[in-house]
Structures are given as C-alpha cells and as structure tokens.
Design a protein around this motif. Structure first.
Motif, PDB file in Angstrom:
ATOM      1  N   SER A 150       0.721   2.767  -8.219  1.00  0.00           N
ATOM      2  CA  SER A 150       0.504   4.154  -8.535  1.00  0.00           C
ATOM      3  C   SER A 150       1.962   4.761  -9.195  1.00  0.00           C
ATOM      4  O   SER A 150       1.787   5.487 -10.043  1.00  0.00           O
TER       5      SER A 150
ATOM      6  N   GLY B 211       2.449   2.552  -2.362  1.00  0.00           N
ATOM      7  CA  GLY B 211       2.207   3.266  -3.653  1.00  0.00           C
ATOM      8  C   GLY B 211       3.032   2.943  -4.888  1.00  0.00           C
ATOM      9  O   GLY B 211       3.256   3.576  -5.866  1.00  0.00           O
ATOM     10  N   LYS B 212       3.355   1.753  -4.725  1.00  0.00           N
ATOM     11  CA  LYS B 212       4.501   1.160  -5.911  1.00  0.00           C
ATOM     12  C   LYS B 212       3.630   1.109  -7.285  1.00  0.00           C
ATOM     13  O   LYS B 212       4.182   1.527  -8.292  1.00  0.00           O
TER      14      LYS B 212
ATOM     15  N   GLU C 295       0.286  11.731  -7.445  1.00  0.00           N
ATOM     16  CA  GLU C 295      -0.734  12.720  -7.444  1.00  0.00           C
ATOM     17  C   GLU C 295      -0.491  13.725  -8.466  1.00  0.00           C
ATOM     18  O   GLU C 295      -1.324  14.034  -9.152  1.00  0.00           O
TER      19      GLU C 295
ATOM     20  N   ASN D 289       0.747  -1.200   0.022  1.00  0.00           N
ATOM     21  CA  ASN D 289       0.102  -0.024   0.074  1.00  0.00           C
ATOM     22  C   ASN D 289       0.723   1.531  -0.090  1.00  0.00           C
ATOM     23  O   ASN D 289       0.352   2.350   0.003  1.00  0.00           O
TER      24      ASN D 289
ATOM     25  N   THR E  94      -4.528  -0.191  -8.971  1.00  0.00           N
ATOM     26  CA  THR E  94      -4.077   0.167  -7.676  1.00  0.00           C
ATOM     27  C   THR E  94      -5.142   0.178  -6.684  1.00  0.00           C
ATOM     28  O   THR E  94      -6.349  -0.241  -7.348  1.00  0.00           O
ATOM     29  N   SER E  95      -5.054   0.165  -5.239  1.00  0.00           N
ATOM     30  CA  SER E  95      -6.138  -0.050  -4.598  1.00  0.00           C
ATOM     31  C   SER E  95      -5.692   0.307  -2.906  1.00  0.00           C
ATOM     32  O   SER E  95      -4.656   0.693  -2.856  1.00  0.00           O
ATOM     33  N   ARG E  96      -6.946   0.854  -2.444  1.00  0.00           N
ATOM     34  CA  ARG E  96      -6.894   1.252  -1.049  1.00  0.00           C
ATOM     35  C   ARG E  96      -6.576   0.314  -0.123  1.00  0.00           C
ATOM     36  O   ARG E  96      -5.828   0.574   1.087  1.00  0.00           O
ATOM     37  N   THR E  97      -6.965  -1.093  -0.557  1.00  0.00           N
ATOM     38  CA  THR E  97      -6.678  -2.180   0.328  1.00  0.00           C
ATOM     39  C   THR E  97      -5.138  -2.752   0.026  1.00  0.00           C
ATOM     40  O   THR E  97      -5.034  -3.126  -1.096  1.00  0.00           O
ATOM     41  N   PRO E  98      -4.592  -2.820   1.344  1.00  0.00           N
ATOM     42  CA  PRO E  98      -3.128  -3.313   0.954  1.00  0.00           C
ATOM     43  C   PRO E  98      -3.066  -4.683   0.607  1.00  0.00           C
ATOM     44  O   PRO E  98      -4.090  -5.633   1.014  1.00  0.00           O
ATOM     45  N   GLY E  99      -2.141  -5.170  -0.026  1.00  0.00           N
ATOM     46  CA  GLY E  99      -1.877  -6.441  -0.365  1.00  0.00           C
ATOM     47  C   GLY E  99      -2.377  -6.817  -1.585  1.00  0.00           C
ATOM     48  O   GLY E  99      -2.787  -7.883  -2.145  1.00  0.00           O
ATOM     49  N   LEU E 100      -2.732  -5.764  -2.566  1.00  0.00           N
ATOM     50  CA  LEU E 100      -3.575  -6.136  -3.964  1.00  0.00           C
ATOM     51  C   LEU E 100      -2.554  -6.729  -4.789  1.00  0.00           C
ATOM     52  O   LEU E 100      -2.952  -7.886  -5.452  1.00  0.00           O
TER      53      LEU E 100
ATOM     54  N   SER F 173       5.406  12.301  -5.899  1.00  0.00           N
ATOM     55  CA  SER F 173       4.093  11.990  -5.777  1.00  0.00           C
ATOM     56  C   SER F 173       3.451  11.552  -6.973  1.00  0.00           C
ATOM     57  O   SER F 173       3.602  12.205  -8.284  1.00  0.00           O
TER      58      SER F 173
ATOM     59  N   LYS G  31       1.118  14.724   0.540  1.00  0.00           N
ATOM     60  CA  LYS G  31       0.270  14.573   1.902  1.00  0.00           C
ATOM     61  C   LYS G  31       0.859  15.235   2.673  1.00  0.00           C
ATOM     62  O   LYS G  31       0.410  15.356   3.960  1.00  0.00           O
TER      63      LYS G  31
HETATM   64  P1  GTP Z   1      -0.148  -3.276  -2.931  1.00  0.00           P
HETATM   65  O1  GTP Z   1      -0.069  -3.694  -4.412  1.00  0.00           O
HETATM   66  O2  GTP Z   1      -1.085  -3.698  -2.053  1.00  0.00           O
HETATM   67  O3  GTP Z   1       1.258  -3.658  -2.269  1.00  0.00           O
HETATM   68  O4  GTP Z   1      -0.037  -1.598  -2.808  1.00  0.00           O
HETATM   69  P2  GTP Z   1       0.799  -0.514  -3.968  1.00  0.00           P
HETATM   70  O5  GTP Z   1       2.134  -0.473  -3.045  1.00  0.00           O
HETATM   71  O6  GTP Z   1       0.861  -0.985  -5.183  1.00  0.00           O
HETATM   72  O7  GTP Z   1       0.090   0.881  -3.632  1.00  0.00           O
HETATM   73  P3  GTP Z   1      -1.091   1.472  -4.675  1.00  0.00           P
HETATM   74  O8  GTP Z   1      -0.242   2.033  -5.757  1.00  0.00           O
HETATM   75  O9  GTP Z   1      -1.995   0.349  -4.885  1.00  0.00           O
HETATM   76  O10 GTP Z   1      -1.657   2.696  -3.636  1.00  0.00           O
HETATM   77  C1  GTP Z   1      -2.151   2.583  -2.642  1.00  0.00           C
HETATM   78  C2  GTP Z   1      -3.019   3.800  -2.192  1.00  0.00           C
HETATM   79  O11 GTP Z   1      -2.369   4.829  -1.944  1.00  0.00           O
HETATM   80  C3  GTP Z   1      -4.265   4.038  -3.167  1.00  0.00           C
HETATM   81  O12 GTP Z   1      -5.221   4.536  -2.697  1.00  0.00           O
HETATM   82  C4  GTP Z   1      -3.221   5.209  -4.205  1.00  0.00           C
HETATM   83  O13 GTP Z   1      -4.178   6.110  -4.776  1.00  0.00           O
HETATM   84  C5  GTP Z   1      -2.761   5.957  -3.023  1.00  0.00           C
HETATM   85  N1  GTP Z   1      -1.357   6.642  -3.601  1.00  0.00           N
HETATM   86  C6  GTP Z   1      -0.283   6.234  -4.005  1.00  0.00           C
HETATM   87  N2  GTP Z   1       0.342   7.066  -4.257  1.00  0.00           N
HETATM   88  C7  GTP Z   1       0.122   8.152  -3.889  1.00  0.00           C
HETATM   89  C8  GTP Z   1       0.812   9.414  -3.941  1.00  0.00           C
HETATM   90  O14 GTP Z   1       1.583   9.809  -4.241  1.00  0.00           O
HETATM   91  N3  GTP Z   1      -0.125  10.337  -3.287  1.00  0.00           N
HETATM   92  C9  GTP Z   1      -1.321  10.287  -2.808  1.00  0.00           C
HETATM   93  N4  GTP Z   1      -2.132  11.119  -2.178  1.00  0.00           N
HETATM   94  N5  GTP Z   1      -1.889   8.955  -2.578  1.00  0.00           N
HETATM   95  C10 GTP Z   1      -1.120   7.870  -3.222  1.00  0.00           C
END
Ligand code: GTP
Ligand code: MG
Length: 212
Positions: free
Chosen positions: A42, A39-40, A180, A37, A56-62, A178, A150
């Motif tokens: 994203s 943000g990899k 975003e 979670n 991508t997802s708000r839920t960790p472990g996607l 970011s 953030k």
């Molecule tokens: P897993 O695949 O579960 O390990 O997660 P991940 O590391 O791939 O994270 P993912 O990109 O799915 O993002 C997780 C959450 O963080 C999502 O709700 C994104 O929208 C949010 N997010 C990711 N990067 C950013 C960022 O740079 N800024 C903000 N504000 N939110 C972010």
C-alpha cells in the motif's frame, strides 16, 4: 540535496525468487521491507499514486516473491515479502528466507531499504532484529511508521518516542506515514531521493552528479 522525487511513471516489471531472475542492468533500487501485512505494498501504491499497481490484501503473506517496479525508467522500487507471519521469531536467514537475505546482501543495485513499521504498536522483536541486521550489514535504511491514520494525533509523539528509543534513531529520522491519506509521502520521497544519489554526491568536492 533536499528535492522532492517526482514520480512520472511506474510499471510492474517482474517478480523473482532467484538472483538470475532479477532485472539486468545497473539501475538503482530501493527495497521496501517490513512485517507481513504492515502495509508495504500500500505504501508503494501511495508513493506512485496508483491504487492498484501493487496488489494488497487484508490477509497477511500476500507478497511472496521479490517484485520489481520500474519508476521513471530510471530506477526500481522493490516490494519484498513480509516477515513474521509464521509464529516464530524472525531469524533473517532461516525464517524470512535466504531469498530475501541474498537479495539484500548480494544486490549491487540496491541503494537502501525503506523499513516499514506499524505506528500503532511498539516495534516487534522481528522488526528490531531486521533493523539491527540492516545496520550491521551497512545497508542504509529509512524507518517509516505507517497506518498513522489509525491513531489519534495526540498519540503521535509517544509513538515517535517509543520507536526512536527502541530502534535507537533520532526522532527526526522517523517518518509518520499513511497510505490512506498520503501523510508523510513527500517527506519519504525526499529521503528516498537522497538515498539514491551516488555516494560521491554527498561529500565535497561538489562536481556535477547525474540527476535522478
Ligand atoms: P504482505 O504483502 O502480506 O506482506 O502485506 P503488505 O505489507 O504488503 O500489506 P498491504 O499493503 O497489503 O496492506 C495490508 C492491509 O493494511 C490492507 O488491508 C491495507 O488496506 C491496510 N493498510 C495498509 N496501509 C495502510 C494505512 O496507511 N492506513 C490504513 N488505515 N490501512 C492501511
Ligand atoms: Mg505486500
């Protein structure tokens, strides 16, 4: 070498859980690692400017498989599952899984790892353990502090200082990012470009090197 990597094309190629499922051939790869979670996925979408290339997802472990994305038909970005979701300290071998460890250790195509940390918090014990493990394994790594949108600008210096002390790298090596608002995107693409050059390109004599 200080040129920006231009992304011309990006496509999902495949997901794998075992070595025999990894793409064949010898295209170079850069992997993206970090806590669940953080943000990899994203971050990869931001680099390739495609909102939905990677889920991508708000839920960790996607992300639970090793996912290969073919970039410019010349190299791969590799999205790794996150660690640290289970409430136990990461032991790279036991918790994060032999799958990821085997990939990182055994993959000849791997040029390095983008290690993604959360800019809002100090690196966790899991983060520190992975960073150290990458160093010990001599896998080149680029540290990135993401979700910097953030936190207020006034806190950026403190955030850089804290991360630089705890992982033991100079501030200048850290990238504030970011997904975003694309802050840090060009800087990271430049560093990835450098990381993907063949080793002989970094030392003299400067012969012709294949361009990526
Ligand atoms: P897993 O695949 O579960 O390990 O997660 P991940 O590391 O791939 O994270 P993912 O990109 O799915 O993002 C997780 C959450 O963080 C999502 O709700 C994104 O929208 C949010 N997010 C990711 N990067 C950013 C960022 O740079 N800024 C903000 N504000 N939110 C972010
Ligand atoms: Mg993901």
């Amino acid at each position: 070498m200080d040129s920006l990597l231009v992304i011309k094309s990006a496509e999902y190629e495949k997901s794998a859980v075992r070595q025999d499922q990894f793409p064949g051939g010898d295209l170079p790869e850069v992997a993206f690692a970090g806590r669940s979670n953080v943000g990899k996925s994203s971050l990869i979408n931001c680099l390739v400017r495609r909102k939905k290339l990677v889920r991508t997802s708000r839920t960790p472990g996607l992300t639970q498989t090793i996912n290969f994305f073919r970039i410019n038909d010349l190299f791969y970005f590799v999205d790794l599952p996150g660690y640290g979701y289970a409430k136990v300290s990461m032991n790279v071998r036991a918790q994060w899984g032999p799958m990821v460890e085997n990939y990182l250790i055994g993959r000849r195509n791997l040029r390095g790892v983008v290690h993604i940390l959360d800019a809002r918090h100090p690196p966790t014990p899991d983060d520190l353990q992975l960073w150290k493990w990458l160093e010990e394994s001599r896998i080149p790594a680029i540290p990135v502090l993401t979700k910097v949108d953030k936190i207020g600008r006034a806190k950026w210096e403190a955030c850089l200082g804290q991360a630089s002390v705890s992982i033991g790298v100079q501030r200048g090596r850290l990238i504030l990012f970011s997904a975003e608002n694309s802050q840090g995107r060009d800087q990271l693409l430049t560093r990835i470009h450098e990381m993907m050059q063949p080793p002989e390109a970094s030392g003299p004599p400067a012969g012709p090197t294949p361009e990526i």
